[in-house]
Write an enzyme that holds these catalytic residues in place. Structure first.
Site, PDB file in Angstrom:
ATOM      1  N   GLU A 298       0.819  -1.212   0.000  1.00 27.96           N
ATOM      2  CA  GLU A 298       0.000   0.000   0.000  1.00 27.96           C
ATOM      3  C   GLU A 298       0.858   1.269   0.000  1.00 27.96           C
ATOM      4  OE1 GLU A 298      -2.612  -0.706   3.370  1.00 27.96           O
ATOM      5  OE2 GLU A 298      -3.880  -2.006   2.142  1.00 27.96           O
ATOM      6  N   ASP A 372      -7.906  -9.241   4.203  1.00 25.32           N
ATOM      7  CA  ASP A 372      -7.703  -8.104   5.095  1.00 25.32           C
ATOM      8  C   ASP A 372      -8.787  -7.986   6.169  1.00 25.32           C
ATOM      9  OD1 ASP A 372      -6.729  -5.833   6.195  1.00 25.32           O
ATOM     10  OD2 ASP A 372      -7.404  -4.475   4.612  1.00 25.32           O
ATOM     11  N   GLU A 400     -12.487  -2.280  11.997  1.00 22.69           N
ATOM     12  CA  GLU A 400     -12.504  -1.600  10.701  1.00 22.69           C
ATOM     13  C   GLU A 400     -13.614  -2.122   9.780  1.00 22.69           C
ATOM     14  OE1 GLU A 400      -8.804  -1.941   8.599  1.00 22.69           O
ATOM     15  OE2 GLU A 400      -9.608  -1.034   6.777  1.00 22.69           O
TER      16      GLU A 400
END
Ligand code: BDP
Length: 707
Positions: A298, A372, A400
């Site tokens: 990322e 993820d 998240e």
């Protein structure tokens, strides 16, 4: 109704509520036992033990215990807290084998009855072990357990039990939903916020022995003397609690801070820069734990920038840390910027060939699943595939993808599901837990990391039940074989009440919550279909972004024929990264566990499920079930309105209402979206959507926290 806010129990005290014990016979018994304590106050940690006992016994029993540290005091102590070095006579009671088995951090808690006098003994080889044992004893009191026949030996099954704070120097927290970062860098080192001490107490009480203070998306500034002075202060506060500090190391720091023209790990000047930097860090923090590194992922710099391997990158840092007994936690969350055929395969492909190439003080930190932190993922195929490399688990505690700050989702059942899974790496019985306990690699370097959900909110975690996830993480890092249900019960008793029926209700809510969230978000193996970038709420329509593997359509692959990501040999063959037994089981839709079905298979809408219903119907019914379960949680909580103190009751109740509303939002948005492809009606049990698909697609939550 709401109490005056300053009087309210806002949850700050976490599971260390130390509520007064009202049952008088129980309290009387505890008091008798604990009024005289043997404890030799010879270190900062022993002082911490005494302070905690004073606080806890004062609050629970209105008792101010008397302490002695002499072996021939006139009154025999009811509680002895000592290592054999402090009280050599213990060697007559506890064998040297028993002490050896405890290791450095393990404790022994035992009731000894000699004649008419009963004594409780907490012993271990280090002061930190005694601190852990003290918290265990206090847990017994908090849960109103008998002290009569305790015989417990407990040693951690992993060595590094560490929180990962994704906290930035400006106090924003990446994926943080509980306010700002608790690290007040600006006022450190001169001002020690009292919360640091409570943070240390809370962590020590569940056996967490490390904290990575800074975000994996690292800022090199944290390695400068300006910050190191501040870090050193935090390390000083945490030391008596057995907590080491770690920092994230930005791979390009030699260029950014050192002015070098490269960060290539094979260049001597780069190695030298890190050697010097590490030596400098240890001048500030003599027991610094080491580095956590996110590289080549990322947009983060890493060895790939120089055509070097992950092992070359990790070993460079390891070499610098070795002389100081520091370690490198090198993350496996590596994936390139080009869209791959399947992102799920990337980490394995990158790391598997490097098995055996990492230095001894490197441990590779692997997320529980290959994509993820999804609401549910099958275990990461690297577990079991790297027999010569220590692997540590990375769980996300912050939610998240699981409702962020407002959904009650107890994560321990999800952690447990992964830990208990058999990888078949060495035949049956090689569970993920066994691998992270080092049974495959044989290494003593073992660990578990949890991405923290802590912030400046008065109750630390935003949602009160977020505290349970922090608690459960610590308990499972200590012993990955614990049951999530037992942890829930214990947490609920310590946090709320010992009333059996309330405990049963709270535990039931918690045990239902993860499955509920999976049902209303991503049932049957669906994944990564949430809102763009902030990941809040549904977004199955997210498509055409600058990289495909960040879009929802890439993951669900819905079309007129069917839905799901084909990861079998006919598709991406990510399944090929698992042991043959798993390939066989998951490779056939008829034997693949339903919960992973669309993770591994692309199936027609009319595919007949074991229930006899079509896949479409099952998807729809799962979404509805999630909504129903969110209501069940709300109603169960409402039944406790007179049992829980008002402030905490109301917060949870309000949040459960939000959760119900958002469960409906998820169901409606996803089903209307998928219906465009399935072209089938909703089963009659499914409630009619509140709005049109267009409405949901245009609804864009603004200023979602934590990005
Ligand atoms: C993802 C988060 C991102 C993190 C990344 C990571 O969306 O903010 O930086 O993981 O783990 O889940 O590095």
């Amino acid at each position: 109704m709401l109490q005056h806010p300053t009087l309210a129990n806002d949850g700050y005290r976490l599971w260390l509520q130390y509520a007064p014990i009202e049952k008088s016979d129980l309290a009387e018994g505890y008091k008798q036992q604990l009024q005289q304590i043997y404890l030799s106050n010879t270190s900062a940690t022993m002082q911490v033990i005494q302070d905690e006992l004073d606080l806890a016994l004062g609050k629970m029993l209105a008792l101010s215990p008397r302490y002695s540290s002499s072996n021939n005091s006139s009154t025999a102590p009811g509680l002895i807290i000592a290592s054999p070095s402090q009280r050599p006579s213990l060697n007559e009671m506890i064998t040297s084998e028993e002490y050896a088995a405890l290791g450095e951090e393990g404790y022994l808690l035992r009731t000894i009855s000699n004649g008419k006098k009963t004594q409780i003994l907490i012993t271990g080889n280090t002061d930190i072990a005694l601190l852990y044992g003290t918290y265990e004893l206090l847990r017994k009191l908090q849960t109103h357990s008998s002290l009569e026949k305790i015989n417990l030996q407990s040693s951690p099954k992993t060595a590094i039990r560490v929180l990962n704070h994704w906290d930035n120097p400006d106090r924003t927290v990446e994926r943080g939903y509980a306010g700002a970062s608790i690290w007040d860098w600006h006022r450190l080192p001169d001002y020690i916020h009292p919360q640091y001490l409570d943070y240390a107490r809370a962590n020590a009480s569940i056996g967490i022995n490390g904290t990575v203070l800074t975000n994996v998306n690292a800022n090199a500034q944290v390695l400068t003397p300006y910050f190191l002075r501040k870090v050193a202060k935090l390390a000083e506060v945490f030391r008596p609690y057995g907590i080491k500090v770690y920092l994230t190391a930005r791979f390009s720091a030699p260029m950014e801070l050192g002015g070098l023209s490269t960060a290539d790990p094979t260049q001597p000047e780069v190695q030298e820069w890190w050697d010097n930097k590490v030596n400098e860090i240890y001048e500030y923090i003599p027991d610094f734990g080491g580095f956590l590194v996110k590289a080549d992922s990322e947009g983060q710099p890493g060895p790939q920038n120089y055509d070097r391997s992950q092992a070359q990158g990790a070993n460079m840092l390891a070499q610098a840390l070795k002389a100081h007994q520091g370690i490198v936690m090198w993350r496996a969350f590596v994936y390139t910027n080009e869209t791959p055929d399947d992102r799920a395969k990337q980490a394995y492909n990158e790391f598997k060939p490097l098995d055996g190439d990492f230095d001894d003080n490197v441990i590779v930190q692997v997320k529980n699943g290959a994509i993820d932190f999804q609401p549910r993922e099958p275990f990461h195929p690297m577990f079991g595939a790297m027999p010569q490399t220590p692997l540590m688990m990375e769980f996300q505690i912050t939610q998240e993808y699981l409702g962020q700050g407002t959904h009650l989702v107890y994560l321990a059942p999800m952690y447990e599901e992964v830990l208990d899974t058999d990888t078949y790496a060495e035949g049956p019985g090689t569970t993920v837990a066994g691998i992270i306990e080092g049974r495959q690699s044989g290494s003593l370097l073992t660990g578990m990391a949890g991405v923290s959900n802590i912030g400046t909110d008065r109750n630390w975690t935003g949602h009160l039940f977020g505290q349970a996830n922090w608690y459960a993480f610590g308990k499972l890092a200590w012993d990955p074989s614990l049951s999530s249900e037992e942890i829930a019960e214990e947490w609920s008793q310590m946090t709320f009440t010992n009333d059996p029926s309330s405990t049963e209700t709270i535990t039931r809510i918690m045990m239902l919550s993860h499955e509920a969230a999976v049902n209303y978000m991503t049932p049957l193996g669906l994944h990564h279909i949430m809102g763009w970038s902030h990941h809040y709420g549904p977004g199955p329509w997210v498509t055409d972004k600058h990289r495909d593997d960040w879009t929802s359509t890439y993951y669900h692959q819905a079309d007129r024929l069917g839905i799901g990501f084909d990861r079998t040999v006919k598709g991406s063959n990510a399944l090929g990264q698992y042991a043959p037994e798993i390939q066989k089981l998951y490779g056939n839709p008829a034997t693949c566990p339903e919960k992973y079905l669309l993770w591994f298979h692309h199936l027609p809408w009319e595919y007949v499920m074991p229930s006899g219903r079509s896949l479409w119907e099952e998807i729809a019914l799962h979404y509805q079930k999630g909504v129903d379960q969110s209501r069940e949680m709300l109603y169960a909580w409402q039944s406790l309105s007179t049992e829980i103190d008002p402030a905490r009751y109301h917060q949870v109740e309000s949040f459960l209402r939000i959760q119900e509303k958002e469960a409906i939002w998820w169901k409606d948005a996803c089903l209307l979206y998928f219906q465009q492809f399935s072209q089938r009606p909703f089963p009659k049990e499914v409630e009619k959507p509140e709005h049109s698909l267009e409405y949901y697609q245009n609804y864009e939550p603004k200023f979602v926290p934590g990005i």
